[in-house]
Structure formats: C-alpha cells, structure tokens
Design a protein around this motif. Sequence first.
Motif, PDB file in Angstrom:
ATOM      1  N   VAL A   1       0.841  -1.199   0.000  1.00  0.00           N
ATOM      2  CA  VAL A   1       0.000   0.000   0.000  1.00  0.00           C
ATOM      3  C   VAL A   1       0.879   1.254   0.000  1.00  0.00           C
ATOM      4  O   VAL A   1       0.654   2.193  -0.774  1.00  0.00           O
ATOM      5  N   GLY A   2       1.897   1.284   0.866  1.00  0.00           N
ATOM      6  CA  GLY A   2       2.788   2.438   0.921  1.00  0.00           C
ATOM      7  C   GLY A   2       3.562   2.631  -0.365  1.00  0.00           C
ATOM      8  O   GLY A   2       3.719   3.757  -0.860  1.00  0.00           O
ATOM      9  N   TYR A   3       4.049   1.530  -0.918  1.00  0.00           N
ATOM     10  CA  TYR A   3       4.812   1.596  -2.170  1.00  0.00           C
ATOM     11  C   TYR A   3       3.945   2.143  -3.300  1.00  0.00           C
ATOM     12  O   TYR A   3       4.351   3.032  -4.056  1.00  0.00           O
ATOM     13  N   LYS A   4       2.730   1.630  -3.387  1.00  0.00           N
ATOM     14  CA  LYS A   4       1.846   2.020  -4.487  1.00  0.00           C
ATOM     15  C   LYS A   4       1.389   3.471  -4.360  1.00  0.00           C
ATOM     16  O   LYS A   4       1.212   4.166  -5.364  1.00  0.00           O
ATOM     17  N   LEU A   5       1.181   3.941  -3.124  1.00  0.00           N
ATOM     18  CA  LEU A   5       0.809   5.340  -2.923  1.00  0.00           C
ATOM     19  C   LEU A   5       1.877   6.261  -3.500  1.00  0.00           C
ATOM     20  O   LEU A   5       1.572   7.240  -4.193  1.00  0.00           O
ATOM     21  N   ALA A   6       3.140   5.955  -3.237  1.00  0.00           N
ATOM     22  CA  ALA A   6       4.225   6.788  -3.752  1.00  0.00           C
ATOM     23  C   ALA A   6       4.304   6.721  -5.271  1.00  0.00           C
ATOM     24  O   ALA A   6       4.412   7.746  -5.954  1.00  0.00           O
TER      25      ALA A   6
ATOM     26  N   PHE B   1       3.699  -0.131   6.174  1.00  0.00           N
ATOM     27  CA  PHE B   1       3.333   0.948   5.261  1.00  0.00           C
ATOM     28  C   PHE B   1       4.497   1.913   5.064  1.00  0.00           C
ATOM     29  O   PHE B   1       4.838   2.278   3.929  1.00  0.00           O
ATOM     30  N   PHE B   2       5.132   2.323   6.160  1.00  0.00           N
ATOM     31  CA  PHE B   2       6.264   3.249   6.050  1.00  0.00           C
ATOM     32  C   PHE B   2       7.438   2.609   5.310  1.00  0.00           C
ATOM     33  O   PHE B   2       8.151   3.277   4.559  1.00  0.00           O
ATOM     34  N   ASP B   3       7.652   1.313   5.515  1.00  0.00           N
ATOM     35  CA  ASP B   3       8.730   0.622   4.793  1.00  0.00           C
ATOM     36  C   ASP B   3       8.494   0.687   3.282  1.00  0.00           C
ATOM     37  O   ASP B   3       9.417   0.957   2.504  1.00  0.00           O
ATOM     38  N   GLY B   4       7.261   0.415   2.865  1.00  0.00           N
ATOM     39  CA  GLY B   4       6.951   0.447   1.437  1.00  0.00           C
ATOM     40  C   GLY B   4       7.030   1.848   0.862  1.00  0.00           C
ATOM     41  O   GLY B   4       7.545   2.057  -0.245  1.00  0.00           O
ATOM     42  N   LEU B   5       6.511   2.826   1.615  1.00  0.00           N
ATOM     43  CA  LEU B   5       6.568   4.214   1.170  1.00  0.00           C
ATOM     44  C   LEU B   5       8.015   4.662   0.996  1.00  0.00           C
ATOM     45  O   LEU B   5       8.387   5.253  -0.024  1.00  0.00           O
ATOM     46  N   LYS B   6       8.857   4.358   1.985  1.00  0.00           N
ATOM     47  CA  LYS B   6      10.262   4.777   1.922  1.00  0.00           C
ATOM     48  C   LYS B   6      10.998   4.077   0.784  1.00  0.00           C
ATOM     49  O   LYS B   6      11.828   4.691   0.099  1.00  0.00           O
ATOM     50  N   ASP B   7      10.698   2.804   0.569  1.00  0.00           N
ATOM     51  CA  ASP B   7      11.356   2.068  -0.511  1.00  0.00           C
ATOM     52  C   ASP B   7      11.113   2.752  -1.855  1.00  0.00           C
ATOM     53  O   ASP B   7      12.041   2.948  -2.649  1.00  0.00           O
ATOM     54  N   ALA B   8       9.859   3.129  -2.114  1.00  0.00           N
ATOM     55  CA  ALA B   8       9.529   3.770  -3.389  1.00  0.00           C
ATOM     56  C   ALA B   8      10.098   5.183  -3.470  1.00  0.00           C
ATOM     57  O   ALA B   8      10.640   5.588  -4.508  1.00  0.00           O
ATOM     58  N   LEU B   9       9.973   5.957  -2.388  1.00  0.00           N
ATOM     59  CA  LEU B   9      10.499   7.327  -2.409  1.00  0.00           C
ATOM     60  C   LEU B   9      12.008   7.324  -2.620  1.00  0.00           C
ATOM     61  O   LEU B   9      12.546   8.130  -3.396  1.00  0.00           O
ATOM     62  N   ASP B  10      12.712   6.418  -1.942  1.00  0.00           N
ATOM     63  CA  ASP B  10      14.169   6.330  -2.115  1.00  0.00           C
ATOM     64  C   ASP B  10      14.522   5.932  -3.546  1.00  0.00           C
ATOM     65  O   ASP B  10      15.471   6.457  -4.139  1.00  0.00           O
ATOM     66  N   ARG B  11      13.771   5.001  -4.095  1.00  0.00           N
ATOM     67  CA  ARG B  11      14.063   4.510  -5.449  1.00  0.00           C
ATOM     68  C   ARG B  11      13.975   5.628  -6.479  1.00  0.00           C
ATOM     69  O   ARG B  11      14.760   5.677  -7.426  1.00  0.00           O
ATOM     70  N   TYR B  12      13.030   6.549  -6.281  1.00  0.00           N
ATOM     71  CA  TYR B  12      12.817   7.602  -7.271  1.00  0.00           C
ATOM     72  C   TYR B  12      13.312   8.974  -6.803  1.00  0.00           C
ATOM     73  O   TYR B  12      12.978   9.995  -7.402  1.00  0.00           O
ATOM     74  N   GLY B  13      14.116   8.995  -5.741  1.00  0.00           N
ATOM     75  CA  GLY B  13      14.791  10.222  -5.336  1.00  0.00           C
ATOM     76  C   GLY B  13      13.906  11.273  -4.705  1.00  0.00           C
ATOM     77  O   GLY B  13      14.121  12.471  -4.904  1.00  0.00           O
ATOM     78  N   VAL B  14      12.916  10.851  -3.902  1.00  0.00           N
ATOM     79  CA  VAL B  14      11.984  11.781  -3.271  1.00  0.00           C
ATOM     80  C   VAL B  14      12.222  11.807  -1.764  1.00  0.00           C
ATOM     81  O   VAL B  14      12.449  10.768  -1.139  1.00  0.00           O
ATOM     82  N   VAL B  15      12.146  13.002  -1.169  1.00  0.00           N
ATOM     83  CA  VAL B  15      12.336  13.179   0.271  1.00  0.00           C
ATOM     84  C   VAL B  15      10.994  13.502   0.921  1.00  0.00           C
ATOM     85  O   VAL B  15      10.288  14.414   0.475  1.00  0.00           O
ATOM     86  N   LEU B  16      10.632  12.751   1.964  1.00  0.00           N
ATOM     87  CA  LEU B  16       9.429  13.064   2.733  1.00  0.00           C
ATOM     88  C   LEU B  16       9.761  14.197   3.700  1.00  0.00           C
ATOM     89  O   LEU B  16      10.660  14.073   4.532  1.00  0.00           O
ATOM     90  N   THR B  17       9.018  15.311   3.609  1.00  0.00           N
ATOM     91  CA  THR B  17       9.358  16.503   4.387  1.00  0.00           C
ATOM     92  C   THR B  17       8.378  16.797   5.515  1.00  0.00           C
ATOM     93  O   THR B  17       8.606  17.716   6.301  1.00  0.00           O
ATOM     94  N   GLY B  18       7.281  16.038   5.620  1.00  0.00           N
ATOM     95  CA  GLY B  18       6.325  16.299   6.692  1.00  0.00           C
ATOM     96  C   GLY B  18       4.959  15.761   6.339  1.00  0.00           C
ATOM     97  O   GLY B  18       4.807  14.928   5.443  1.00  0.00           O
ATOM     98  N   GLY B  19       3.936  16.252   7.058  1.00  0.00           N
ATOM     99  CA  GLY B  19       2.579  15.810   6.784  1.00  0.00           C
ATOM    100  C   GLY B  19       1.699  15.901   8.009  1.00  0.00           C
ATOM    101  O   GLY B  19       1.892  16.763   8.875  1.00  0.00           O
ATOM    102  N   ASP B  20       0.750  14.965   8.129  1.00  0.00           N
ATOM    103  CA  ASP B  20      -0.212  14.997   9.221  1.00  0.00           C
ATOM    104  C   ASP B  20      -0.654  13.576   9.536  1.00  0.00           C
ATOM    105  O   ASP B  20      -0.870  12.764   8.622  1.00  0.00           O
ATOM    106  N   LEU B  21      -0.780  13.265  10.834  1.00  0.00           N
ATOM    107  CA  LEU B  21      -1.255  11.962  11.294  1.00  0.00           C
ATOM    108  C   LEU B  21      -2.510  12.174  12.134  1.00  0.00           C
ATOM    109  O   LEU B  21      -2.531  13.024  13.027  1.00  0.00           O
TER     110      LEU B  21
END
Length: 333
Positions: free
Chosen positions: A70-75, A110-130
């Motif tokens: 889910v995290g990977y696909k969102l990214a 979820f965070f593992d998948g999100l980070k895997d995709a963001l790292d692969r494509y050179g994107v930095v997570l800068t913040g957000g809301d929980l």
Amino acid sequence: MKGIPPVPEGECSLIEEIKGRFSSRDSGVLVGIGDDASMLSTPGSPLLVTTDAMVEGVHFDLSIMTPFQVGYKLAVSNISDIHAMGGRPAWAQLALSVDSGRAEGFVDGFFDGLKDALDRYGVVLTGGDLTGSRGVISVSLSLLGLSGERVFKRNGANPGDWIYLTGPLGEPSIGFYLLKRLGLPVAFERGERLELEGETVWMEHLIRRFVLPELPDAPVQYGDRITSMIDISDGLSLDLWRICHQSGVGATLIEDDLPITPQMKMAAEQTGIELLGHILGGGEDYQLLFTSPEDIPDFYRIGRITSDGFLILRKTGREEKLPLRGYQHLVSV
C-alpha cells in the motif's frame, strides 16, 4: 466536438465543475486543474504539484495486499503524475488516518513500502499529518517536483499525430483479478512465492505488476517532438479520451498494434479472460501515453489522432466506436 463521447458523469464531470468554480487568473499558476499535475511559477524552476489519496475498501484491500505494498503504491501513483509532465519528483507530504487499534499492524510495513519507493525515485518526505480514524484507513500523498526543459500537458494533440505507449497495458488489472481469486496477500517484498501446483512464474509476474508497479522512463529526450502526454492510471480508453477532450480532437486505436506480453497470453489461455477489456479499461498501469507527429523509436505506436471520432480498428478490419472504459470515482452503480 463531433464523434467524441461527452464528459462522463461522476469523477470526470465533477472535475469539470471544479475547474469552472475555481478557475484562476493568478499569473503564478502556469498549469491549473485538469492535468496530471499543476505547475506553479517560482523564482527558480517552476514547481509541479500533485496529490493522490488511497482509501481502504476503495483503493486497497488488506486481505490481499500487505501494508508495504500500500505504501509503495501510494508513492508510485504520485511519482507517475510528475513523470507524465516531464518533471523530476523531489519532495512529499503525507497524510495518514488510521484507527489506533490497527496502527501497530499497519504503520511499520506501510512506512517501509513508502520509503522504498520514495528512495528509489529520489523523493524526500518533508512532513505531513497523522490523525486517528474510526475503522477505515486513509492515506494521501502530496508530491512536489521540478519541471524539466519541456512540460508535457494533455491539451496539445493534433490530428495526424501518432499515439504511443511506453509499455504494455493490462498486466496490473489481470494481476488484480488473479490476486482476488487467490484470496490472500503475497509479500514479494519479503521474498515470498506463490505456493500452487504447476507453473506459477507468469502469475507471479502479473500479480507483482499490480502490487509493486515499476515506472517506465519518460520519453523526455524527445522534447518538442511530443505534443501531449498522460499517465495511464484509469485505463487506456478513459485516459486517451482525456487527451482528446482537452485537445479538441478524436482518435483511432489499432487493436493489432496493442502490445500483449507472454504472461498476458498465458493468463488468457489458463483462465479464459478477455484481454482487450483489461487493456482498454483495467487501469493502474502507470505507463505513459503520448502523441507525436513523428516516428519515435523504442515505443509502441498504437493508433492515430484524428479530427473527430473515437474509434478502434478491430483485428477483423472493421472500425467500431471505442468504448469509454476505465475507473471513475463518484459514479452511481
């Protein structure tokens, strides 16, 4: 416009209404509502901005997908929008809403998948809301990217242009069909394999294309030779219609020129599925569709832009109306 289907009810018609209500003459808005991403003027390179949301029960089902997927696909769904505009994704903001009783079993993967995709494509997570929720998990990612030398939009196609694809369509849709039949998730990210009798490599390929999609290289090197571009997220038919609608043109697809992979052929032989339906309306392919008046090597040429009409030339040699297939939110069924 002659021969082009009208704006479909649901998501497409609502977007048209939003465009009308919120149209802006702000000089800082270079590309506004209705494209893969908006583009904002800044002192340096213009910014591309896009947002995608995923809601449990609508976009994902945790009985057949892992939180990592889910995290990977969102990214990937967001990054594809930036690629479709010819840009480079750079920064992301995440909004996550999850029930406190389910957070422990969802968040880490979820965070593992999100980070895997963001790292692969050179994107930095800068913040957000929980935030907490009452049962259903909802995730949303906003992505900012830097525009390239040329920005590709949906509204530049001209009669006589060829229609191109960066890769085959239909594999993720068939993979989703197979995954629903299987009825449980396959954690490819942890090296899991299908435990079924017989040859399953073709099934694994198709299911992986659904849960862990890989993005193609955008044809940015062809610059001014490309007149329009869009990512295929809702199905070939509907996304091609979007280019035709915004460009004021028609289109004819050639069925014989639509690419079909060996794994798709195997799925048709083993399950009896009809491939054309998955190609035209399956969605979540994240390939790029673009138009050009010139011969562009190394891509699939699948049809031509016309002055009017929305057609497909079948294998029989007969022209038929191209059905407007594809996924739309907010359509009553």
